[in-house]
Design an enzyme around this catalytic site. Structure first.
Site, short mmCIF file in Angstrom:
data_model
loop_
_atom_site.label_atom_id
_atom_site.label_comp_id
_atom_site.label_asym_id
_atom_site.label_seq_id
_atom_site.Cartn_x
_atom_site.Cartn_y
_atom_site.Cartn_z
N ASP A 225 0.83 -1.20 0.00
CA ASP A 225 0.00 0.00 0.00
C ASP A 225 0.88 1.26 0.00
OD1 ASP A 225 -2.80 1.03 0.41
OD2 ASP A 225 -1.89 1.93 2.18
N GLU A 274 14.55 -15.40 -0.09
CA GLU A 274 15.00 -16.46 0.83
C GLU A 274 13.98 -17.58 0.92
OE1 GLU A 274 15.57 -15.08 4.83
OE2 GLU A 274 16.89 -13.47 4.12
C1 NOJ Z 1 -4.48 3.00 -0.91
C2 NOJ Z 1 -5.61 2.08 -0.60
O1 NOJ Z 1 -5.91 1.35 -1.76
C3 NOJ Z 1 -6.75 2.96 -0.14
O2 NOJ Z 1 -7.95 2.23 -0.03
C4 NOJ Z 1 -6.36 3.58 1.17
O3 NOJ Z 1 -7.36 4.49 1.56
C5 NOJ Z 1 -5.03 4.33 1.05
N1 NOJ Z 1 -4.05 3.61 0.32
C6 NOJ Z 1 -4.47 4.61 2.41
O4 NOJ Z 1 -3.99 3.43 2.98
#
Ligand code: NOJ
Length: 558
Positions: A225, A274
């Protein structure tokens, strides 16, 4: 002691001598949004047990892997992208035993499992952050986040001018243990999502340990993310100007796409390598260009990066061709597969985006012309699945689901909707629980209700209603995914050969295969390129010629 709770999946998609390529280079990866996929205990909220029970559906659909959006312990300020404990499952989704059972069952069905990793920020309910607040200024734990004194005579102004991607300032002021106003902390997203300070070695150590925890659980990979956000420019400089950020925007910023992020991914790659069984990581990296995105997938970094430039492209032939060429060209020098995606949990479903005139962006509240949107969505999917590389499918798109554009305000939960005064943040519309059956409570999603209201008529789009109907979108996906597995010209690769075609029509060849796409609103005559393998709409072949209807894609086997 390293314990493999679930055995890794081994084997690659092509073991030909001298040309070993990993399963992920042509994988079709299905995104499960756990809240909205299947509800095993009937409380109106999807859960891991629900996902587990529906794994045979995914195997039969023909996907290679499942990516699960976050299911970790979380106060759910941003639907689980605010993690309080990276090694625990939120009770609303189940337990670690449920996760273990899900991974095992998936592997038995030959499905790989990718979990979401959220390293840019934690929840404000994370133990480190809670202690940092409690212990007050001078707490060593504050160094693991970005705490700063405010500007102005009494520190009443935020430390810099950065805005939160969800709206409002990217800083929130704290209250000291003695009750007086204190320092501010940085949150690129909601105030409940404080950003980690990745310059602190404890943060890097902790995430290496979290990676190992899930690799030991047997997962096949991670979706990272905000992969472009971890490192901030030294000194946290002002940007200047207001309205600087849009949700998941892709401008160059002092908090996005800083060169320092790459060293983190080099370290992670060594850990992934790994482990047996080709473990991978895919970057959610919004960068200004596909060339910048390619930096995340250099041979010693991550394996894939989402192609958001492709996702953001309108249903316009010339624009699609341009982004396809640019994507393939950017990935070729680093040897990573191109990836293709049309929908996810952050954008309006493509059946709805394509229902309105081009240029509406990736989030809209317009329902548009649903018949047109679905016709184009089906054609767009066949185009995507014909391209060389790996593709992502978001739950429900195989049913041709539209976005739910008319959710009542009181049902909405997307934090960006509230922070932007309802001007932005319509992500709930693509997160409505999906229909499994024609009738019944929540259309087979679970035994009870559904956390976001499902619209009238949802049952007609259900898996049950579409199964066995040769004209349905579900059967189109099944046929396309089966053909993609069987046809040697589909899947991995780094190039297409463009063929001459009328304006607005894309035609390209791959070995033994041709894909023709009519992005215009009128039927066109084209050469028949062989036998029709799969088509998104009715195509009339007449000797050496064929009529390709408006907004239709045809796969030909030559
Ligand atoms: C991207 C994620 O896909 C989204 O849903 C989220 O709100 C933001 N990152 C923050 O984590």
């Amino acid at each position: 002691m390293t314990q493999h709770l679930a055995a890794p999946l081994t084997g690659t998609s092509d073991d030909a001598p001298g040309h070993r390529h990993g399963w992920w280079q042509d994988a079709v990866i299905y995104q499960v949004y756990p809240r909205s996929f299947a509800d095993g205990n009937g409380d109106g909220m999807g859960d891991l047990d629900g996902v587990r029970r529906r794994l045979p559906y995914l195997r039969d659909l023909g996907v290679d892997a499942v990516w699960l959006s976050p299911f970790y312990a979380s106060p759910q300020a941003d639907a689980g992208y605010d993690v309080a404990d990276y090694r625990a499952i939120d009770p609303m989704f189940g337990t670690l035993l449920d996760a273990d059972a899900l991974i095992r069952d998936a592997h038995e069905l030959n499905l790989r499992v990718i979990v979401d990793l959220v390293p840019n920020h934690s929840s404000d309910a994370h133990e480190w952050f809670k202690r940092a607040l409690r212990e007050g200024p001078g707490s060593a734990l504050r160094e693991r986040y970005h705490f700063r004194p405010g500007k102005g005579a009494d520190g009443e102004l935020p430390p810099n001018d950065w805005e939160s991607i969800f709206g409002g300032p990217a800083w929130t002021r704290t209250t000291d243990p003695d009750g007086t106003p204190g320092d501010w902390y940085l949150h690129l997203f909601a105030p409940e999502q404080p950003d980690f300070n990745w310059d602190h070695p404890a943060v890097a150590d902790e995430f290496r340990s979290i990676l190992r925890f899930w690799l030991d659980m047997g997962v096949d990979g991670f979706r990272v993310d905000v992969a472009h956000g971890l490192v901030k420019a030294p000194g946290l400089p002002d940007i200047g100007g207001a309205g600087q950020l849009r949700l998941l925007g892709n401008d160059a910023m002092p908090f996005f796409d800083q060169d320092g992020v790459h060293e983190i991914y080099r370290q992670w790659r060594r850990i992934l390598d790994e482990y047996p069984g080709d473990r991978i990581a895919v970057a959610e990296a919004w960068t200004p260009t596909v060339e910048r995105t390619a930096n995340y997938v250099r041979p010693d970094e991550l394996h894939q990066a989402f192609n958001f430039q492709y996702l953001g492209t309108s249903w316009v032939g010339s624009e699609l061709r341009e982004v396809i060429d640019a994507s393939l060209a950017a990935m070729r020098p680093v040897g990573a597969p191109a990836t293709w995606v049309l929908s996810n949990h952050d954008v309006t479903r493509h059946a709805t985006r394509f229902a309105s005139p081009p240029g509406g962006g990736t989030q809209t509240r317009e329902a548009g012309d649903r018949t047109l949107g679905l016709r184009r969505a089906r054609a767009a999917t066949l185009l995507m699945l014909a391209l060389p590389g790996s593709a992502y499918v978001y739950q429900g798109e195989e049913l041709g689901l539209p976005d739910v554009t008319d959710l009542p305000d009181e049902a909405r939960q997307d934090p960006s909707y509230f922070r932007a005064d309802g001007q932005d943040g319509f992500r709930d519309g693509c997160r409505v629980p999906i229909p499994w059956t024609r009738e019944g409570s929540s259309y087979g999603f679970g035994g009870g209700g559904s956390w976001l209201p499902q619209p009238e008529g949802w049952g007609a789009l259900s898996v049950e209603a579409q199964t066995g109907d040769p004209g349905s979108t579900l059967e189109l996906y099944r046929a396309a995914l089966a053909a993609r597995k069987e046809h040697p010209g589909l899947g991995a690769g780094d190039a297409v050969e463009w063929l001459d075609a009328p304006e607005g029509v894309l035609a390209f060849a791959r070995p033994g295969f041709v894909c023709t796409v009519n992005t215009t609103g009128t039927a066109v005559r084209i050469p028949a390129h062989g036998r029709v393998l799969v088509a998104s709409g009715p195509v009339a072949v007449d000797g050496a010629e064929a009529e390709l209807p408006a907004d239709t894609t045809v796969w030909w086997t030559v």
